[in-house]
Motif scaffolding. Sequence first.
Motif, PDB file in Angstrom:
ATOM      1  N   ALA A  25      22.763  33.636  23.653  1.00 42.37           N
ATOM      2  CA  ALA A  25      22.838  35.086  23.791  1.00 42.37           C
ATOM      3  C   ALA A  25      24.235  35.604  23.441  1.00 42.37           C
ATOM      4  O   ALA A  25      25.246  34.974  23.755  1.00 42.37           O
ATOM      5  N   VAL A  26      24.282  36.762  22.781  1.00 45.77           N
ATOM      6  CA  VAL A  26      25.544  37.428  22.475  1.00 45.77           C
ATOM      7  C   VAL A  26      25.926  38.268  23.691  1.00 45.77           C
ATOM      8  O   VAL A  26      25.282  39.267  24.004  1.00 45.77           O
ATOM      9  N   LEU A  27      26.975  37.851  24.400  1.00 49.90           N
ATOM     10  CA  LEU A  27      27.349  38.467  25.667  1.00 49.90           C
ATOM     11  C   LEU A  27      28.816  38.874  25.671  1.00 49.90           C
ATOM     12  O   LEU A  27      29.603  38.423  24.833  1.00 49.90           O
ATOM     13  N   ALA A  28      29.171  39.718  26.630  1.00 47.12           N
ATOM     14  CA  ALA A  28      30.569  40.092  26.867  1.00 47.12           C
ATOM     15  C   ALA A  28      30.705  40.531  28.310  1.00 47.12           C
ATOM     16  O   ALA A  28      29.713  40.773  28.999  1.00 47.12           O
ATOM     17  N   SER A  29      31.941  40.615  28.791  1.00 48.96           N
ATOM     18  CA  SER A  29      32.259  41.107  30.130  1.00 48.96           C
ATOM     19  C   SER A  29      31.449  40.401  31.210  1.00 48.96           C
ATOM     20  O   SER A  29      30.719  41.024  31.978  1.00 48.96           O
ATOM     21  N   LEU A  30      31.591  39.092  31.297  1.00 45.13           N
ATOM     22  CA  LEU A  30      30.876  38.319  32.305  1.00 45.13           C
ATOM     23  C   LEU A  30      31.355  38.656  33.712  1.00 45.13           C
ATOM     24  O   LEU A  30      32.545  38.862  33.945  1.00 45.13           O
ATOM     25  N   SER A  31      30.412  38.676  34.664  1.00 45.03           N
ATOM     26  CA  SER A  31      30.750  38.868  36.068  1.00 45.03           C
ATOM     27  C   SER A  31      29.757  38.080  36.907  1.00 45.03           C
ATOM     28  O   SER A  31      28.619  38.513  37.099  1.00 45.03           O
ATOM     29  N   PHE A  32      30.169  36.909  37.399  1.00 37.31           N
ATOM     30  CA  PHE A  32      29.322  36.078  38.257  1.00 37.31           C
ATOM     31  C   PHE A  32      29.757  36.216  39.704  1.00 37.31           C
ATOM     32  O   PHE A  32      30.953  36.300  40.000  1.00 37.31           O
ATOM     33  N   VAL A  33      28.780  36.245  40.615  1.00 39.42           N
ATOM     34  CA  VAL A  33      29.088  36.396  42.036  1.00 39.42           C
ATOM     35  C   VAL A  33      28.874  35.104  42.816  1.00 39.42           C
ATOM     36  O   VAL A  33      29.324  34.993  43.954  1.00 39.42           O
ATOM     37  N   ASP A  34      28.158  34.144  42.248  1.00 37.22           N
ATOM     38  CA  ASP A  34      28.010  32.822  42.839  1.00 37.22           C
ATOM     39  C   ASP A  34      27.650  31.853  41.720  1.00 37.22           C
ATOM     40  O   ASP A  34      27.741  32.204  40.537  1.00 37.22           O
ATOM     41  N   ALA A  35      27.230  30.654  42.072  1.00 33.10           N
ATOM     42  CA  ALA A  35      27.004  29.618  41.064  1.00 33.10           C
ATOM     43  C   ALA A  35      25.815  29.895  40.161  1.00 33.10           C
ATOM     44  O   ALA A  35      25.679  29.250  39.110  1.00 33.10           O
ATOM     45  N   ASP A  36      24.946  30.819  40.523  1.00 28.79           N
ATOM     46  CA  ASP A  36      23.739  31.073  39.739  1.00 28.79           C
ATOM     47  C   ASP A  36      23.581  32.511  39.265  1.00 28.79           C
ATOM     48  O   ASP A  36      22.957  32.757  38.237  1.00 28.79           O
ATOM     49  N   HIS A  37      24.102  33.465  39.995  1.00 31.51           N
ATOM     50  CA  HIS A  37      23.811  34.878  39.750  1.00 31.51           C
ATOM     51  C   HIS A  37      24.976  35.574  39.059  1.00 31.51           C
ATOM     52  O   HIS A  37      26.116  35.529  39.535  1.00 31.51           O
ATOM     53  N   GLY A  38      24.653  36.230  37.948  1.00 34.33           N
ATOM     54  CA  GLY A  38      25.694  36.916  37.205  1.00 34.33           C
ATOM     55  C   GLY A  38      25.164  38.073  36.383  1.00 34.33           C
ATOM     56  O   GLY A  38      23.950  38.254  36.219  1.00 34.33           O
ATOM     57  N   TRP A  39      26.096  38.868  35.855  1.00 39.80           N
ATOM     58  CA  TRP A  39      25.809  40.049  35.059  1.00 39.80           C
ATOM     59  C   TRP A  39      26.664  40.001  33.800  1.00 39.80           C
ATOM     60  O   TRP A  39      27.724  39.378  33.771  1.00 39.80           O
ATOM     61  N   ASP A  98      31.128  22.679  34.739  1.00 36.57           N
ATOM     62  CA  ASP A  98      30.952  22.360  36.156  1.00 36.57           C
ATOM     63  C   ASP A  98      32.047  21.433  36.663  1.00 36.57           C
ATOM     64  O   ASP A  98      31.927  20.861  37.755  1.00 36.57           O
ATOM     65  N   ASP A  99      33.123  21.284  35.875  1.00 34.61           N
ATOM     66  CA  ASP A  99      34.217  20.401  36.278  1.00 34.61           C
ATOM     67  C   ASP A  99      35.579  21.043  36.035  1.00 34.61           C
ATOM     68  O   ASP A  99      36.501  20.419  35.544  1.00 34.61           O
ATOM     69  N   ARG A 100      35.667  22.345  36.346  1.00 36.36           N
ATOM     70  CA  ARG A 100      36.919  23.096  36.249  1.00 36.36           C
ATOM     71  C   ARG A 100      37.455  23.170  34.818  1.00 36.36           C
ATOM     72  O   ARG A 100      38.657  23.196  34.601  1.00 36.36           O
ATOM     73  N   GLY A 101      36.546  23.201  33.855  1.00 37.29           N
ATOM     74  CA  GLY A 101      36.952  23.411  32.480  1.00 37.29           C
ATOM     75  C   GLY A 101      37.268  22.174  31.682  1.00 37.29           C
ATOM     76  O   GLY A 101      37.700  22.274  30.532  1.00 37.29           O
ATOM     77  N   VAL A 102      37.046  20.988  32.244  1.00 38.79           N
ATOM     78  CA  VAL A 102      37.314  19.761  31.492  1.00 38.79           C
ATOM     79  C   VAL A 102      36.292  19.587  30.373  1.00 38.79           C
ATOM     80  O   VAL A 102      36.633  19.280  29.228  1.00 38.79           O
ATOM     81  N   THR A 103      35.016  19.793  30.684  1.00 40.28           N
ATOM     82  CA  THR A 103      33.962  19.714  29.676  1.00 40.28           C
ATOM     83  C   THR A 103      33.116  20.969  29.735  1.00 40.28           C
ATOM     84  O   THR A 103      33.011  21.623  30.784  1.00 40.28           O
ATOM     85  N   TRP A 104      32.481  21.306  28.592  1.00 37.91           N
ATOM     86  CA  TRP A 104      31.698  22.530  28.471  1.00 37.91           C
ATOM     87  C   TRP A 104      30.363  22.245  27.811  1.00 37.91           C
ATOM     88  O   TRP A 104      30.268  21.443  26.881  1.00 37.91           O
ATOM     89  N   GLU A 105      29.314  22.916  28.325  1.00 40.25           N
ATOM     90  CA  GLU A 105      27.964  22.820  27.767  1.00 40.25           C
ATOM     91  C   GLU A 105      27.507  24.200  27.318  1.00 40.25           C
ATOM     92  O   GLU A 105      27.665  25.181  28.051  1.00 40.25           O
ATOM     93  N   ARG A 106      26.947  24.287  26.109  1.00 42.89           N
ATOM     94  CA  ARG A 106      26.392  25.554  25.640  1.00 42.89           C
ATOM     95  C   ARG A 106      25.032  25.753  26.304  1.00 42.89           C
ATOM     96  O   ARG A 106      24.107  24.976  26.089  1.00 42.89           O
ATOM     97  N   VAL A 107      24.915  26.786  27.131  1.00 43.13           N
ATOM     98  CA  VAL A 107      23.699  26.987  27.911  1.00 43.13           C
ATOM     99  C   VAL A 107      22.840  28.126  27.381  1.00 43.13           C
ATOM    100  O   VAL A 107      21.682  28.272  27.776  1.00 43.13           O
ATOM    101  N   SER A 108      23.384  28.978  26.497  1.00 45.59           N
ATOM    102  CA  SER A 108      22.612  30.086  25.959  1.00 45.59           C
ATOM    103  C   SER A 108      23.216  30.519  24.622  1.00 45.59           C
ATOM    104  O   SER A 108      24.427  30.444  24.423  1.00 45.59           O
TER     105      SER A 108
END
Length: 207
Positions: free
Chosen positions: A68-82, A56-66
Amino acid sequence: MTRGTGDGGRTWRPTITLDGGPVVSVAVVAPDRAWAVASCSAEASSDCVEGLFRSDDRGVTWERVSSAVLASLSFVDADHGWAIHGQKGPTGPGGSPPGLAVTSDAGRTWKHANDGCEARFGWLVAVSFVDREHGWLGCNNTVGAGGAFKGIAETFDAGRNWVIGSGVSPDQGSVGSSRWVASLCPPRMRPVGPGGGCGRGGAAVRS
């Protein structure tokens, strides 16, 4: 580590260093939020950590939130993604058949969504949404000797219904301008319609 640019690609700087495995997919939503998927190979060390990380700070720090084994992320806003669920890396199936997943809480939880590839045009290899309703899927299955059946599916209702806009398969024949030559790698689309991708083996494609 991955790198980012703020000037159209003229210069690049390190942006992602995670306490996890190699980064296989990244999604960014302006101005500050970004996601990255880390995936561990079978040969990875025991301390390798995979899952979805968020900044949430342009890549300075990162939090593991899930986890899940995922690939090909596509987010359309701050909460909704595929994303593709159950797939390691940008192409090919992982330990279980890949499927489409959707989140509405910034990636903390994911639920199953309707897969427009339906195995007729190959397995799911790419997701590209431009808003909560409108998106595309890339489908591909290499069958040998450089030939592959493949397709691009489009939805206007958040994935409840899909239409193959272009594809080729043994039982469906040819739709649109797809050809047997080369496999399909992940396409990316823009809200007004244009998009691009490639056919492995050197062919670039656009719409």
